[in-house]
Write an enzyme that holds these catalytic residues in place. Structure first.
Site, short mmCIF file in Angstrom:
data_model
loop_
_atom_site.label_atom_id
_atom_site.label_comp_id
_atom_site.label_asym_id
_atom_site.label_seq_id
_atom_site.Cartn_x
_atom_site.Cartn_y
_atom_site.Cartn_z
N LYS A 27 17.30 20.14 -11.60
CA LYS A 27 16.57 18.90 -11.91
C LYS A 27 17.36 17.91 -12.74
O LYS A 27 18.10 18.29 -13.65
CB LYS A 27 15.31 19.26 -12.69
CG LYS A 27 14.27 19.95 -11.84
CD LYS A 27 13.48 18.97 -11.04
CE LYS A 27 12.00 19.30 -11.13
NZ LYS A 27 11.19 18.19 -10.74
N SER B 76 15.74 20.15 -16.65
CA SER B 76 14.56 21.01 -16.79
C SER B 76 14.97 22.30 -17.48
O SER B 76 16.07 22.82 -17.27
CB SER B 76 14.01 21.32 -15.39
OG SER B 76 13.21 22.49 -15.43
N GLU C 268 9.59 7.41 -16.84
CA GLU C 268 8.21 7.89 -17.04
C GLU C 268 7.69 7.49 -18.42
O GLU C 268 6.52 7.13 -18.58
CB GLU C 268 8.16 9.41 -16.85
CG GLU C 268 8.36 9.80 -15.40
CD GLU C 268 8.67 11.27 -15.21
OE1 GLU C 268 8.33 11.81 -14.16
OE2 GLU C 268 9.26 11.89 -16.11
N HIS D 145 0.83 -1.22 0.00
CA HIS D 145 0.00 0.00 0.00
C HIS D 145 0.86 1.26 0.00
O HIS D 145 0.45 2.28 0.56
CB HIS D 145 -0.95 0.03 1.21
CG HIS D 145 -1.75 -1.22 1.40
ND1 HIS D 145 -2.96 -1.44 0.79
CD2 HIS D 145 -1.46 -2.34 2.09
CE1 HIS D 145 -3.41 -2.64 1.13
NE2 HIS D 145 -2.51 -3.22 1.90
#
Ligand code: ARG
Length: 457
Positions: free
Chosen positions: A282, A276, A289, A155
């Site tokens: 970043k 980024s 992804e 979970h």
């Protein structure tokens, strides 16, 4: 060049001609179409439908067609209907009118599915190699981290300590099944449809077994009507890709979090991240992804194929021309995703200290504590409750669970209380999970060995 038209007065409508053409995508089957045509003209020669010299000329002509495409792929940039027309047209340039005999008794219905089966078989072999190499990479990294304790989650909440090796091995096992599933699918792909004609077979005494041997097909289809309409093999292959991509997405999803600053368990190889345009600090996990995002795409390909087939009557229908792009897209996506994930996993930095620190969170020892109490004779349900009250006490008082246990447990179970240090040591807790398949380092190493054995078998 059109492969039909004797009964037509007018040329096709220009808009429809573009709409109808499949050469933009089925050109990918050019090698398979040539191989199948070669097997076909040889079979015509063997059964006497062509003279031996004619069959030989056609075979050599087909070899030249292939050599021509290899030497100059721009030959494929022509306004033809499909890959079958293309091969016949190129063959005509080489052997003249005899090229028309390469089509003797043959239907594009069987050609289209034969070329697709040959292509699917080769692609399955590539996919299986890629999946095996990703699984082996996970095994290697898992061996390195077989005793690197980290939290295991249910979970998305820290549940019990495991090791990095246990985590890596779990992902490898999914890939073992993908590898096997693709192998199973390959059996049903590896069937020769040629000789089925348009739907009823062919009225020449063709040796279909010999054609199968030429094309290294393991079996010959047993029903001409089934053979021209059967696309289960395509559904199965795309379904294998969808399942594989789901596994890759889960692996990617884990790593996106584990590599983030909140976890910090691993460092992604820089070459698989991007920066980024605004935020200079970043290094985003774009590779992961995209692998996760592309799972949607492969699922779409599967639905597209199933929807295409649903409601078709028996026999070949032009709808079936729409099968190829779903197969190409699903397999291209899966192959690319497997390659990217292999690079990411191979280049992961393991931050053992961060894993260990997170694995030391005391609540994660609660289940182990309850089992220890039960082993001292306290019924498990009661032990579970007792430990629950200790957890609540610790949370309310802001004290550590171990401190609360040290205070309260001696009256419940002196033996368990005496083992508190070991029970709260994550490595000890992990070592206790020595059952086959468990998180103990030795069990993990055995499981990782078993991954390799299954991939080899
Ligand atoms: N391009 C077609 C396909 O991909 C080839 C078969 C065409 N057959 C026909 N009878 N129109 O399915």
């Amino acid at each position: 060049m059109k492969l039909w038209g004797g009964n037509y007065d007018a040329a096709p409508d220009a808009v429809f001609w573009e709409f109808n053409r499949s050469f933009a995508f089925d050109r990918r089957l050019v090698r398979e179409e040539i191989a199948a045509s070669r097997a076909w003209v040889r079979a015509l020669g063997r059964c006497g439908a062509l003279r031996a010299a004619e069959a030989e000329t056609l075979e050599r002509g087909l070899d030249e067609v292939l050599a021509g495409v290899d030497a100059d792929p721009s030959q494929l940039d022509v306004d033809l209907e499909d890959v079958h027309s293309f091969v016949e047209e190129r063959l005509g340039r080489i052997v003249g009118d005899l090229a028309g005999q390469a089509h003797l008794g043959r239907s594009r219905n069987e050609q289209a599915v034969t070329a697709l089966r040959l292509w699917a078989r080769g692609t399955i072999d590539h996919l299986r190699e890629g999946v095996a190499s990703l699984a082996r990479t996970l095994v290697e990294r898992g061996r390195e981290g077989a005793d690197a304790v980290m939290p295991g989650y249910t979970h998305t909440r820290a549940a019990e300590p495991i090791t990095f090796g246990h985590w890596a091995g779990a992902h490898a096992w999914g890939l073992v099944r993908d590898h096997e599933r693709l192998g199973d699918a390959r059996v049903r792909v590896d069937v020769l449809p040629l000789g089925s004609g348009a739907l009823a077979g062919v009225s020449l005494p063709l040796d279909r077994e010999a054609m199968a041997r030429d094309l290294r097909f393991a079996a010959v289809s047993e029903s001409a009507l089934d053979a021209v309409m059967d696309r289960d093999f395509a559904v199965e292959l795309v379904s294998c890709c969808a399942q594989l991509q789901t596994h890759l997405a889960r692996l990617a999803e884990d790593l996106i979090h584990f590599a983030g600053p909140e976890y910090g368990f691993v460092t992604l190889p820089e070459a698989f991240t991007t920066g980024s345009s605004l935020m200079p600090q970043k290094k985003n996990p774009d590779a992961l992804e995209l692998v996760r995002g592309k799972a949607a795409r492969v699922d779409g390909d599967l639905v597209r194929l199933l929807a295409l087939l649903k409601g078709l009557p028996s026999g070949y229908q032009k709808d079936l021309q729409e099968d190829k792009e779903a197969v190409f897209d699903a397999t291209d996506t899966a192959l690319g995703s497997v390659a990217v994930m292999t690079g990411v996993v191979a280049g992961l930095g393991l931050n053992r200290d961060a894993m260990r620190a997170a694995a030391g969170r005391e609540e994660m020892m609660a289940a182990g504590l309850a089992v220890a109490l039960a082993c001292e004779g306290i019924p498990f349900r009661k032990a579970h409750h007792v430990v629950g009250t200790l957890v609540a006490d610790a949370q309310k008082s802001g004290r550590s669970l171990k401190a609360v246990a040290a205070e309260k447990l001696p009256s419940v179970s002196p033996a368990a209380a005496a083992r508190l240090d070991a029970l709260f040591d994550p490595l000890q807790a992990v070592k206790a999970k020595a059952v086959r398949g468990g998180a103990a380092p030795d069990a993990v190493r055995a499981s990782l060995d078993a991954v390799l054995a299954r991939l080899a078998g």
